[in-house]
Each structure stands twice: as C-alpha cells, then as structure tokens.
Motif scaffolding. Structure first.
Motif, short mmCIF file in Angstrom:
data_model
loop_
_atom_site.label_atom_id
_atom_site.label_comp_id
_atom_site.label_asym_id
_atom_site.label_seq_id
_atom_site.Cartn_x
_atom_site.Cartn_y
_atom_site.Cartn_z
N VAL A 188 0.85 -1.18 0.00
CA VAL A 188 0.00 0.00 0.00
C VAL A 188 0.89 1.24 0.00
O VAL A 188 1.90 1.29 0.70
N HIS A 189 0.55 2.19 -0.83
CA HIS A 189 1.24 3.47 -0.91
C HIS A 189 0.16 4.54 -0.80
O HIS A 189 -0.54 4.80 -1.77
N SER A 190 0.02 5.11 0.39
CA SER A 190 -1.11 6.01 0.60
C SER A 190 -0.71 7.20 1.44
O SER A 190 -0.28 7.05 2.58
N ARG A 191 -0.88 8.38 0.91
CA ARG A 191 -0.64 9.60 1.67
C ARG A 191 -1.62 9.67 2.84
O ARG A 191 -1.28 10.11 3.93
N HIS A 192 -2.85 9.22 2.62
CA HIS A 192 -3.87 9.23 3.67
C HIS A 192 -3.40 8.47 4.90
O HIS A 192 -3.52 8.94 6.01
N ASP A 193 -2.83 7.27 4.71
CA ASP A 193 -2.36 6.48 5.84
C ASP A 193 -1.26 7.19 6.61
O ASP A 193 -1.23 7.18 7.83
N LEU A 194 -0.33 7.83 5.90
CA LEU A 194 0.75 8.55 6.55
C LEU A 194 0.22 9.75 7.32
O LEU A 194 0.64 10.02 8.44
N GLU A 195 -0.72 10.49 6.73
CA GLU A 195 -1.30 11.65 7.41
C GLU A 195 -2.02 11.24 8.68
O GLU A 195 -1.93 11.89 9.70
#
Length: 91
Positions: free
Chosen positions: A77-84
């Motif tokens: 998974v590559h997700s900006r949402h998860d990091l934020e």
C-alpha cells in the motif's frame, strides 16, 4: 491481511443490482460503479490468501449478473492518507 481490487463487468442492465449484491458479500468492503472499460470495482479485504481465493473463485461466482472479472492482488500500500493519519495525533 490480503487486499485486492476486483474489476467487474455486469450483464446488460444489471450494474446496480450486481453492485448491491456484491456489497452484501463477506470480504467485499466497498463497491464502486465506474465509467470506462469496467462497470464496477470491488475492494476485497480478507485475512489471508486462501480466504481471498475462496471469495474470488467461490462466492463471487454465485453473484447473479456478473459477466466477467479481473482480480488485481495488492502487494503493497502506498497512501498519503495512511501517513497523514499516522502522524496527525492530536491535530
């Protein structure tokens, strides 16, 4: 956890009915109607690969109105949402 994107084409006039049936299938977390090459996109989330295989080759084949599917098994998974979400504690 095993995640997959399932691309689906439905029988003519059956898109909404198929989407509603898919949304009730255990292991399918979301169903999107789309425009373009595929009628629907279903997101599958299962505990392991064997459960995913049963979902795709067993339960989905019982859903009336599905003409064809293509399953894309997620690797990472590559997700900006998860990091934020992870770094926004208290904000």
């Amino acid at each position: 956890m095993q995640n997959a994107v399932i691309l689906i084409n439905a029988e003519k006039g059956q898109i909404k009915a198929v989407a509603e049936r898919l949304a009730e299938v255990e292991g399918i977390s979301e169903v999107y109607s789309t425009c373009g090459r595929y009628d629907l996109v279903a997101i599958a989330r299962t505990t392991d690969f064997e459960s995913l295989a049963e979902l795709v080759t067993g339960r989905l084949m019982q859903v009336e109105g599905i003409r064809e599917t293509e399953t894309l098994n997620a690797m990472q998974v590559h997700s900006r949402h998860d990091l934020e979400t992870m770094f926004s504690v208290g904000l």
